[in-house]
Design a protein around this motif. Sequence first.
Motif, PDB file in Angstrom:
ATOM      1  N   SER A  77       0.685  -0.898   0.060  1.00 22.61           N
ATOM      2  CA  SER A  77      -0.466   0.421   0.148  1.00 22.61           C
ATOM      3  C   SER A  77       0.976   1.760  -0.294  1.00 22.61           C
ATOM      4  O   SER A  77       0.289   2.120  -1.016  1.00 22.61           O
ATOM      5  N   LEU A  98      -7.077   3.706   3.162  1.00 20.03           N
ATOM      6  CA  LEU A  98      -7.705   2.659   2.775  1.00 20.03           C
ATOM      7  C   LEU A  98      -7.272   1.344   1.970  1.00 20.03           C
ATOM      8  O   LEU A  98      -8.029   1.219   2.737  1.00 20.03           O
ATOM      9  N   LEU A  99      -6.356   1.586   1.674  1.00 23.22           N
ATOM     10  CA  LEU A  99      -5.926   0.526   0.847  1.00 23.22           C
ATOM     11  C   LEU A  99      -5.113  -0.756   2.423  1.00 23.22           C
ATOM     12  O   LEU A  99      -5.387  -1.541   2.238  1.00 23.22           O
ATOM     13  N   GLY A 102      -7.762  -1.535   4.327  1.00 20.42           N
ATOM     14  CA  GLY A 102      -9.422  -2.623   4.081  1.00 20.42           C
ATOM     15  C   GLY A 102      -8.162  -3.604   3.854  1.00 20.42           C
ATOM     16  O   GLY A 102      -8.830  -4.748   3.425  1.00 20.42           O
ATOM     17  N   THR A 103      -6.744  -3.737   4.129  1.00 18.61           N
ATOM     18  CA  THR A 103      -6.025  -5.085   3.635  1.00 18.61           C
ATOM     19  C   THR A 103      -6.240  -5.605   4.808  1.00 18.61           C
ATOM     20  O   THR A 103      -5.711  -7.249   4.774  1.00 18.61           O
ATOM     21  N   MET A 126      -4.565 -10.466  -0.327  1.00 18.14           N
ATOM     22  CA  MET A 126      -4.473  -9.267  -0.588  1.00 18.14           C
ATOM     23  C   MET A 126      -3.826  -8.365  -1.164  1.00 18.14           C
ATOM     24  O   MET A 126      -3.837  -7.545  -2.399  1.00 18.14           O
TER      25      MET A 126
END
Length: 383
Positions: A77, A98-99, A102-103, A126
Amino acid sequence: MGFDYNSLLMASGAAGAALCFTLMSSWLRQRTSPFLLTWALCIAVIVAAVIAFAALHVTSASVYAMIAGVLLVSAFSISYGGFTQFSTGRFAFRTVALLVIGTAAPIIVTNALGYDGLSYLLTNLMSGLVLFFCGYHYWTVRYESPGPITAIAVLHWMLVVTFLLCVIVLAIEAPLYFEERVLDTWAEGLNLMVAVIALSGIGGLFVTVHQERISRRHRDASLSDPLTGLNNRRALFERFPSGQVPQGCGLIVLDLDNFKSLNDEHGHAFGDAVLRSFATMIEENCREEDIAVRLGGEEFVLLLPESSLTEAIALAERIRGTMGRMTHSAEGQLVSCTVSAGVALAEKGQTSLDSLIRKADNALYLSKRSGRNRVSQTTSSAA
């Protein structure tokens, strides 16, 4: 399996450490390129993930799998943040955050619930998704350095394929639980082999792209006037390496009237401001294909491809009139400045650029001798 997992893990860690050192060294030499520091941070986090994977291999403790997974997806990320700095000059904090969330969240949650096998599977899934995302974005900017950046995108996608193979194998062999055993599959071995190749290759390519960008910047700087941003004399002559211009090419030489007196009276800062305003006004009145050049001092040139003498004179008159109406502030006082111009046209099939400039210069001198603030053309057809 056919690979020595520990050796491959050590090799990937060593490759990452070397790449991190290289990128950090490059950043220390070129601190105006912060994406190098971001990439170095990304690789440092990958090395930390490799250490966690090594701890997992030794202890079989699933907590290390979770730590390694979170570090790995966070590194990828951060890599996207490095890409945005490279392409736009800004670190995309929100997208990177967010990455990461989210992962990393699915990896943490499934591991906390005891589904360590699923957590490990999600690490690979991911990682593959973020790498595909990064590779796609590198592909979209490959026009800057087509060869190296295309290779960077391809190396990302090679890693994506190996991560997806790991997902498939893990889904078959340990979909939910490790059951206190270390998964050492052929897919993971392949993933590590490709990781070593990708880290080494991407590192070298990053440095290559960076050096190419520096070279382009130096070249652009050598071809532009630092005060006005216009092309300089060298850029004009490099545009026509043969020294010849085609028939129908118009040329205007412009010279600010009494500029030295204005400069002496109001100071060099005022003179620089006038030159910048004049350069901006010239660009606003030009066509996209026209070439605006500052030859030096207060003298400028406009080269007009596929023009006529009438069109060149009309443009010169428009610039002269606009400049005459402009005012410039000097210590609360409004000051105006006029410009004289000489116009020439390449009337032969191939005309020397030097001779065309001389012809326009002769016309400029005629404007100066005739009282300034006017446009003139020579009657000679030598050019």
